[in-house]
Structures are given as C-alpha cells and as structure tokens.
Motif scaffolding. Structure first.
Motif, PDB file in Angstrom:
ATOM      1  N   SER A  90     -32.333  11.898  26.043  1.00  0.00           N
ATOM      2  CA  SER A  90     -32.426  10.907  27.119  1.00  0.00           C
ATOM      3  C   SER A  90     -33.821  10.302  27.179  1.00  0.00           C
ATOM      4  O   SER A  90     -34.796  10.891  26.733  1.00  0.00           O
ATOM      5  CB  SER A  90     -32.081  11.543  28.458  1.00  0.00           C
ATOM      6  N   LYS A  91     -33.863   9.137  27.763  1.00  0.00           N
ATOM      7  CA  LYS A  91     -35.131   8.439  27.971  1.00  0.00           C
ATOM      8  C   LYS A  91     -35.589   8.658  29.400  1.00  0.00           C
ATOM      9  O   LYS A  91     -34.776   8.820  30.304  1.00  0.00           O
ATOM     10  CB  LYS A  91     -34.964   6.942  27.716  1.00  0.00           C
ATOM     11  N   HIS A  92     -36.895   8.666  29.604  1.00  0.00           N
ATOM     12  CA  HIS A  92     -37.489   8.832  30.923  1.00  0.00           C
ATOM     13  C   HIS A  92     -38.319   7.587  31.234  1.00  0.00           C
ATOM     14  O   HIS A  92     -38.944   7.009  30.339  1.00  0.00           O
ATOM     15  CB  HIS A  92     -38.423  10.045  30.947  1.00  0.00           C
ATOM     16  N   GLN A  93     -38.362   7.206  32.498  1.00  0.00           N
ATOM     17  CA  GLN A  93     -39.258   6.142  32.929  1.00  0.00           C
ATOM     18  C   GLN A  93     -40.652   6.754  33.006  1.00  0.00           C
ATOM     19  O   GLN A  93     -40.860   7.754  33.699  1.00  0.00           O
ATOM     20  CB  GLN A  93     -38.828   5.578  34.279  1.00  0.00           C
ATOM     21  N   CYS A  94     -41.583   6.181  32.285  1.00  0.00           N
ATOM     22  CA  CYS A  94     -42.910   6.788  32.148  1.00  0.00           C
ATOM     23  C   CYS A  94     -44.031   5.781  32.310  1.00  0.00           C
ATOM     24  O   CYS A  94     -43.852   4.578  32.148  1.00  0.00           O
ATOM     25  CB  CYS A  94     -43.059   7.391  30.745  1.00  0.00           C
ATOM     26  N   TRP A  95     -45.190   6.356  32.592  1.00  0.00           N
ATOM     27  CA  TRP A  95     -46.453   5.663  32.401  1.00  0.00           C
ATOM     28  C   TRP A  95     -46.899   6.051  30.999  1.00  0.00           C
ATOM     29  O   TRP A  95     -46.927   7.231  30.661  1.00  0.00           O
ATOM     30  CB  TRP A  95     -47.502   6.115  33.412  1.00  0.00           C
ATOM     31  N   ILE A  96     -47.207   5.070  30.177  1.00  0.00           N
ATOM     32  CA  ILE A  96     -47.719   5.324  28.833  1.00  0.00           C
ATOM     33  C   ILE A  96     -49.216   5.044  28.899  1.00  0.00           C
ATOM     34  O   ILE A  96     -49.628   3.899  29.085  1.00  0.00           O
ATOM     35  CB  ILE A  96     -47.033   4.432  27.789  1.00  0.00           C
ATOM     36  N   VAL A  97     -50.002   6.110  28.802  1.00  0.00           N
ATOM     37  CA  VAL A  97     -51.456   5.999  28.916  1.00  0.00           C
ATOM     38  C   VAL A  97     -52.025   6.039  27.500  1.00  0.00           C
ATOM     39  O   VAL A  97     -51.845   7.019  26.779  1.00  0.00           O
ATOM     40  CB  VAL A  97     -52.041   7.140  29.768  1.00  0.00           C
ATOM     41  N   LYS A  98     -52.712   4.953  27.106  1.00  0.00           N
ATOM     42  CA  LYS A  98     -53.268   4.845  25.757  1.00  0.00           C
ATOM     43  C   LYS A  98     -54.787   4.923  25.817  1.00  0.00           C
ATOM     44  O   LYS A  98     -55.423   4.194  26.575  1.00  0.00           O
ATOM     45  CB  LYS A  98     -52.845   3.530  25.110  1.00  0.00           C
ATOM     46  N   PHE A  99     -55.336   5.798  24.992  1.00  0.00           N
ATOM     47  CA  PHE A  99     -56.776   5.973  24.871  1.00  0.00           C
ATOM     48  C   PHE A  99     -57.187   5.419  23.504  1.00  0.00           C
ATOM     49  O   PHE A  99     -56.893   6.022  22.470  1.00  0.00           O
ATOM     50  CB  PHE A  99     -57.158   7.454  24.964  1.00  0.00           C
ATOM     51  N   TYR A 100     -57.846   4.247  23.494  1.00  0.00           N
ATOM     52  CA  TYR A 100     -58.250   3.595  22.248  1.00  0.00           C
ATOM     53  C   TYR A 100     -59.594   4.138  21.796  1.00  0.00           C
ATOM     54  O   TYR A 100     -60.506   4.337  22.597  1.00  0.00           O
ATOM     55  CB  TYR A 100     -58.342   2.081  22.449  1.00  0.00           C
ATOM     56  N   TYR A 101     -59.715   4.352  20.491  1.00  0.00           N
ATOM     57  CA  TYR A 101     -60.943   4.889  19.908  1.00  0.00           C
ATOM     58  C   TYR A 101     -61.174   4.243  18.543  1.00  0.00           C
ATOM     59  O   TYR A 101     -60.228   3.727  17.930  1.00  0.00           O
ATOM     60  CB  TYR A 101     -60.856   6.414  19.776  1.00  0.00           C
ATOM     61  N   PRO A 102     -62.409   4.264  18.035  1.00  0.00           N
ATOM     62  CA  PRO A 102     -62.647   3.711  16.697  1.00  0.00           C
ATOM     63  C   PRO A 102     -62.007   4.652  15.673  1.00  0.00           C
ATOM     64  O   PRO A 102     -62.320   5.833  15.634  1.00  0.00           O
ATOM     65  CB  PRO A 102     -64.172   3.682  16.572  1.00  0.00           C
ATOM     66  N   GLY A 103     -61.090   4.144  14.902  1.00  0.00           N
ATOM     67  CA  GLY A 103     -60.385   4.992  13.944  1.00  0.00           C
ATOM     68  C   GLY A 103     -59.978   4.218  12.706  1.00  0.00           C
ATOM     69  O   GLY A 103     -60.332   3.054  12.538  1.00  0.00           O
ATOM     70  N   PRO A 104     -59.205   4.867  11.855  1.00  0.00           N
ATOM     71  CA  PRO A 104     -58.834   4.248  10.578  1.00  0.00           C
ATOM     72  C   PRO A 104     -57.872   3.073  10.718  1.00  0.00           C
ATOM     73  O   PRO A 104     -57.882   2.167   9.898  1.00  0.00           O
ATOM     74  CB  PRO A 104     -58.166   5.399   9.816  1.00  0.00           C
ATOM     75  N   VAL A 112     -50.240   9.203  25.828  1.00  0.00           N
ATOM     76  CA  VAL A 112     -49.704  10.311  26.610  1.00  0.00           C
ATOM     77  C   VAL A 112     -48.625   9.735  27.507  1.00  0.00           C
ATOM     78  O   VAL A 112     -48.836   8.732  28.179  1.00  0.00           O
ATOM     79  CB  VAL A 112     -50.810  10.984  27.462  1.00  0.00           C
ATOM     80  N   TYR A 113     -47.441  10.380  27.508  1.00  0.00           N
ATOM     81  CA  TYR A 113     -46.323   9.930  28.326  1.00  0.00           C
ATOM     82  C   TYR A 113     -46.280  10.755  29.609  1.00  0.00           C
ATOM     83  O   TYR A 113     -46.101  11.968  29.559  1.00  0.00           O
ATOM     84  CB  TYR A 113     -44.995  10.103  27.596  1.00  0.00           C
ATOM     85  N   VAL A 114     -46.427  10.084  30.748  1.00  0.00           N
ATOM     86  CA  VAL A 114     -46.384  10.745  32.058  1.00  0.00           C
ATOM     87  C   VAL A 114     -45.118  10.276  32.774  1.00  0.00           C
ATOM     88  O   VAL A 114     -44.967   9.084  33.050  1.00  0.00           O
ATOM     89  CB  VAL A 114     -47.639  10.417  32.901  1.00  0.00           C
ATOM     90  N   ASP A 115     -44.222  11.208  33.046  1.00  0.00           N
ATOM     91  CA  ASP A 115     -42.957  10.899  33.722  1.00  0.00           C
ATOM     92  C   ASP A 115     -43.258  10.332  35.113  1.00  0.00           C
ATOM     93  O   ASP A 115     -44.003  10.930  35.886  1.00  0.00           O
ATOM     94  CB  ASP A 115     -42.103  12.162  33.826  1.00  0.00           C
ATOM     95  N   LYS A 116     -42.672   9.181  35.432  1.00  0.00           N
ATOM     96  CA  LYS A 116     -42.955   8.518  36.711  1.00  0.00           C
ATOM     97  C   LYS A 116     -42.384   9.274  37.903  1.00  0.00           C
ATOM     98  O   LYS A 116     -42.922   9.189  38.999  1.00  0.00           O
ATOM     99  CB  LYS A 116     -42.418   7.086  36.701  1.00  0.00           C
ATOM    100  N   ASP A 117     -41.297  10.017  37.704  1.00  0.00           N
ATOM    101  CA  ASP A 117     -40.676  10.733  38.819  1.00  0.00           C
ATOM    102  C   ASP A 117     -41.372  12.061  39.123  1.00  0.00           C
ATOM    103  O   ASP A 117     -41.500  12.443  40.281  1.00  0.00           O
ATOM    104  CB  ASP A 117     -39.192  10.998  38.528  1.00  0.00           C
ATOM    105  N   THR A 118     -41.799  12.756  38.080  1.00  0.00           N
ATOM    106  CA  THR A 118     -42.341  14.108  38.264  1.00  0.00           C
ATOM    107  C   THR A 118     -43.852  14.195  38.086  1.00  0.00           C
ATOM    108  O   THR A 118     -44.445  15.220  38.408  1.00  0.00           O
ATOM    109  CB  THR A 118     -41.693  15.087  37.270  1.00  0.00           C
ATOM    110  N   ASN A 119     -44.474  13.166  37.528  1.00  0.00           N
ATOM    111  CA  ASN A 119     -45.899  13.163  37.187  1.00  0.00           C
ATOM    112  C   ASN A 119     -46.259  14.255  36.185  1.00  0.00           C
ATOM    113  O   ASN A 119     -47.396  14.702  36.112  1.00  0.00           O
ATOM    114  CB  ASN A 119     -46.789  13.291  38.432  1.00  0.00           C
ATOM    115  N   GLU A 120     -45.289  14.673  35.377  1.00  0.00           N
ATOM    116  CA  GLU A 120     -45.536  15.656  34.332  1.00  0.00           C
ATOM    117  C   GLU A 120     -45.697  14.951  33.000  1.00  0.00           C
ATOM    118  O   GLU A 120     -45.036  13.944  32.730  1.00  0.00           O
ATOM    119  CB  GLU A 120     -44.372  16.643  34.228  1.00  0.00           C
TER     120      GLU A 120
END
Length: 128
Positions: A90-104, A112-120
């Motif tokens: 199943s899919k969850h409604q989430c906050w998708i938090v992206k941390f950008y860094y200098p990389g290849p 990081v996927y944070v579930d909007k209903d549970t904050n987990e």
C-alpha cells in the motif's frame, strides 16, 4: 542549521502548549507540518546516515532541504541499510524530506518518508 532546528522546536512546542489548554480548533498549518517533518527526518537520519557517509558529518554538507507531499511505500530504507528493500502493498500519504548535498549525481540527495497521519518515518531513498 542548529538555529533553524531550535526555532522549529520552539514553534512545535508552542503549538503543543496551545493544544494542551483545550484550544482544539487551532489548525496546524501545512508549513508547520512540513517543518515538523524536517525535524523528524533529521532525528531519524542521525541514527543511520553514518552508514551512507562514514567519517563525514552529513548535516554539515547539506546544501538545501526540500519538503514535498506525495505517496510513498513503507520500505524502511534507512533501517535496512544495504539489505533488500521491503515491498509495501500500500501507499501512504507522506512528507518527502530531501536533503541535497554535493555528490556524484546532479541534485544528489537523501530522502526520508514521513507518514502524514502518524509522523513516523516509514522509508526513504538515496541518489547514487
């Protein structure tokens, strides 16, 4: 970064105080929810990011943090580092938090996927 985190903590604390006094009609804004998701994601990554970035203080190289809403699978990516991802039916409604860094890769980031209903934290991903 630490100042931002302190501001977010103070903001969330203020909201919780208001709610504890019975003002349940107060609606937390989407921006407040997104800021809380950032704090949750940072705390989660603190436990696991050393696997992806040994000998580096990852948060000192983060160039940008972005939060978007979306559907995510509970793959438990960070807890299952270098193991086969879990396929979630199943899919969850989430906050998708992206941390950008200098990389290849262009726009290298950890997500990081944070579930909007549970904050987990239910999963994430990383560019390679």
């Amino acid at each position: 970064m630490k100042t931002k985190k302190l501001i977010y903590i103070l903001l969330i604390s203020a909201v919780l105080i208001v709610l504890s006094f019975g003002f349940y009609h107060y609606r937390i804004s989407k921006q407040d929810e997104a800021n809380l998701a950032i704090i949750i994601a940072e705390e989660h990554l603190q436990k696991y990011v050393h696997n992806a970035f040994p000998n580096v203080d990852f948060f000192s190289i983060v160039e940008k943090i972005e939060v978007v809403e979306g559907e995510c699978e509970a793959n438990h990516y960070w807890k299952r580092w270098n193991k086969t991802p879990i396929e979630s039916p199943s899919k969850h409604q989430c906050w998708i938090v992206k941390f950008y860094y200098p990389g290849p890769a262009e726009d290298s980031h950890l997500a990081v996927y944070v579930d909007k209903d549970t904050n987990e934290v239910i999963g994430g991903t990383q560019t390679r």
